[in-house]
Design a protein around this motif. Structure first.
Motif, PDB file in Angstrom:
ATOM      1  N   GLU A  25       0.793  -1.222   0.000  1.00  0.00           N
ATOM      2  CA  GLU A  25       0.000   0.000   0.000  1.00  0.00           C
ATOM      3  C   GLU A  25       0.832   1.282   0.000  1.00  0.00           C
ATOM      4  O   GLU A  25       0.507   2.217  -0.739  1.00  0.00           O
ATOM      5  N   ALA A  35      -4.167  -7.576  -0.228  1.00  0.00           N
ATOM      6  CA  ALA A  35      -5.398  -7.120   0.413  1.00  0.00           C
ATOM      7  C   ALA A  35      -5.083  -6.674   1.840  1.00  0.00           C
ATOM      8  O   ALA A  35      -4.066  -7.084   2.425  1.00  0.00           O
ATOM      9  N   PRO A  36      -5.946  -5.832   2.449  1.00  0.00           N
ATOM     10  CA  PRO A  36      -5.680  -5.348   3.810  1.00  0.00           C
ATOM     11  C   PRO A  36      -5.525  -6.454   4.845  1.00  0.00           C
ATOM     12  O   PRO A  36      -4.848  -6.258   5.849  1.00  0.00           O
ATOM     13  N   ASN A  37      -6.156  -7.613   4.616  1.00  0.00           N
ATOM     14  CA  ASN A  37      -6.067  -8.691   5.602  1.00  0.00           C
ATOM     15  C   ASN A  37      -4.937  -9.671   5.315  1.00  0.00           C
ATOM     16  O   ASN A  37      -4.825 -10.699   5.976  1.00  0.00           O
ATOM     17  N   GLN A  38      -4.076  -9.355   4.349  1.00  0.00           N
ATOM     18  CA  GLN A  38      -2.968 -10.243   4.011  1.00  0.00           C
ATOM     19  C   GLN A  38      -1.671  -9.749   4.628  1.00  0.00           C
ATOM     20  O   GLN A  38      -1.375  -8.560   4.584  1.00  0.00           O
ATOM     21  N   SER A  39      -0.912 -10.672   5.175  1.00  0.00           N
ATOM     22  CA  SER A  39       0.402 -10.327   5.715  1.00  0.00           C
ATOM     23  C   SER A  39       1.438 -10.424   4.608  1.00  0.00           C
ATOM     24  O   SER A  39       1.487 -11.424   3.882  1.00  0.00           O
ATOM     25  N   PRO A  79       2.535 -14.103   2.115  1.00  0.00           N
ATOM     26  CA  PRO A  79       1.221 -13.973   1.482  1.00  0.00           C
ATOM     27  C   PRO A  79       0.883 -15.171   0.614  1.00  0.00           C
ATOM     28  O   PRO A  79       1.746 -15.743  -0.050  1.00  0.00           O
ATOM     29  N   PRO A 125      -0.023  -4.333  13.717  1.00  0.00           N
ATOM     30  CA  PRO A 125      -1.147  -5.268  13.777  1.00  0.00           C
ATOM     31  C   PRO A 125      -0.770  -6.663  14.248  1.00  0.00           C
ATOM     32  O   PRO A 125      -1.570  -7.338  14.910  1.00  0.00           O
ATOM     33  N   GLU A 126       0.440  -7.125  13.913  1.00  0.00           N
ATOM     34  CA  GLU A 126       0.838  -8.491  14.287  1.00  0.00           C
ATOM     35  C   GLU A 126       1.432  -8.593  15.688  1.00  0.00           C
ATOM     36  O   GLU A 126       1.801  -9.677  16.129  1.00  0.00           O
ATOM     37  N   ASP A 170       0.011   0.770  11.755  1.00  0.00           N
ATOM     38  CA  ASP A 170       0.296  -0.252  10.747  1.00  0.00           C
ATOM     39  C   ASP A 170       1.398   0.266   9.828  1.00  0.00           C
ATOM     40  O   ASP A 170       1.185   1.220   9.073  1.00  0.00           O
ATOM     41  N   ARG A 184      -2.209  -0.323   5.777  1.00  0.00           N
ATOM     42  CA  ARG A 184      -3.390  -1.064   5.327  1.00  0.00           C
ATOM     43  C   ARG A 184      -4.683  -0.474   5.866  1.00  0.00           C
ATOM     44  O   ARG A 184      -5.756  -0.734   5.330  1.00  0.00           O
ATOM     45  N   ASP A 185      -4.584   0.329   6.933  1.00  0.00           N
ATOM     46  CA  ASP A 185      -5.779   0.952   7.499  1.00  0.00           C
ATOM     47  C   ASP A 185      -6.047   2.328   6.889  1.00  0.00           C
ATOM     48  O   ASP A 185      -6.988   3.019   7.292  1.00  0.00           O
TER      49      ASP A 185
END
Length: 291
Positions: free
Chosen positions: A26, A47-51, A55, A242-243, A262, A266-267
């Protein structure tokens, strides 16, 4: 016949479809939006929910990567999961690590001076230093990307770029530095510290870092040593990605002010890079480090 002529005129007068640019993460997409504006459609691969650390790309993401007019990514050393797909891509691409003037930092190496017992080993440590992949957190690297795109994609950039982006980035960087200057010497806590590029460029001190690896918490001896560091250095700020294991941060520093940030932005999808760097990242550190 009249309707055929009208339809033809509509087709001829319709704007040409914008090129599709794909950024692997991003913050790189933020830079592309700033540079290309409405002249290109910018998409983020992850995607925002992917690390980004491991990935699993969907068939749709693979197709997006293959069909893009231009792909901008970090490079194989920073994104090995993307490297295999890029090797099979036929279209143009730009890897940040291939550009002149990019700052590289080493990160994620083993704590050579730690005494790990059977229950104190931080699992997953590598014994050799490797590249810190969070290259986008150094604004100087994003300036190098803008200059590199001007060389690699000169006909694609709108008029006035990358000069306008570089001027705005300089203003945002100086604003962030001024924002953080009063708190630059304050101690802070991070779980695995993805902020190395940012802290060094903006003049912040090294944090107390819980673990060099995501998903690996400290053993009992290291926990005691970390708690002593927190007390000795008078840490009152915890930056949580986030992690991060938030319960662990709270146990180590129950009096810490915690700010969630983050490093991948991603947010804040759709933001510009300079606004994100100063208004989100630097502002978050300012809130956390404030007395």
């Amino acid at each position: 016949m009249r309707y055929s002529i009208i339809a033809l005129l509509l087709i001829l007068s319709a704007p040409l479809s914008a090129r599709t640019l794909v950024a692997s993460v991003e913050p790189v997409a933020m830079v592309l939006r700033d540079l290309y504006g409405d002249s290109a459609q910018v998409e983020t691969l992850l995607a925002p929910n992917q690390s980004p650390h491991n990935p699993m790309l969907s068939p749709r993401q693979m197709l997006t990567l293959r069909r893009a007019d231009l792909v901008v990514w970090l490079g194989a050393e920073a994104e090995p999961a993307v490297a295999d797909l890029m090797a099979r891509r036929e279209g143009p691409s730009v890897a940040l690590l291939s550009l002149a003037g990019v700052t590289r930092r080493q990160g994620g190496h083993d704590h050579g001076d730690e005494d790990h017992g059977a229950d104190d080993h931080d699992h997953g440590h590598d014994h050799m230093a490797r590249l810190d992949p969070h290259l986008w957190l150094d604004p100087a690297n994003m300036a190098a990307l803008a200059r590199g795109l001007a060389e690699r994609d000169p006909d694609g950039l709108p008029e006035g770029q990358p000069a306008a982006f570089l001027a705005g980035l300089e203003r945002a960087t100086e604003a962030a530095r001024a924002r953080l200057a009063p708190q630059a010497g304050r101690a802070w806590l991070s779980f695995h510290n993805p902020w190395g590029y940012f802290q060094h460029r903006l003049g912040l001190r090294e944090p107390v870092t819980v673990s060099e690896q995501l998903g690996a918490g400290p053993g009992s001896r290291r926990f005691v040593a970390l708690a002593d560091q927190v007390k000795t250095q008078q840490v009152h700020c915890a930056i949580a990605e986030p992690e991060a294991q938030r319960e662990m941060l709270a146990r180590l520093c129950p009096d810490c002010r915690r700010v969630d940030l983050d490093p991948l932005g991603r947010d804040h999808p759709g933001s510009g890079y300079g606004a994100w760097l100063d208004g989100v990242v630097a502002a978050g550190f300012q809130r956390c480090l404030a007395p």
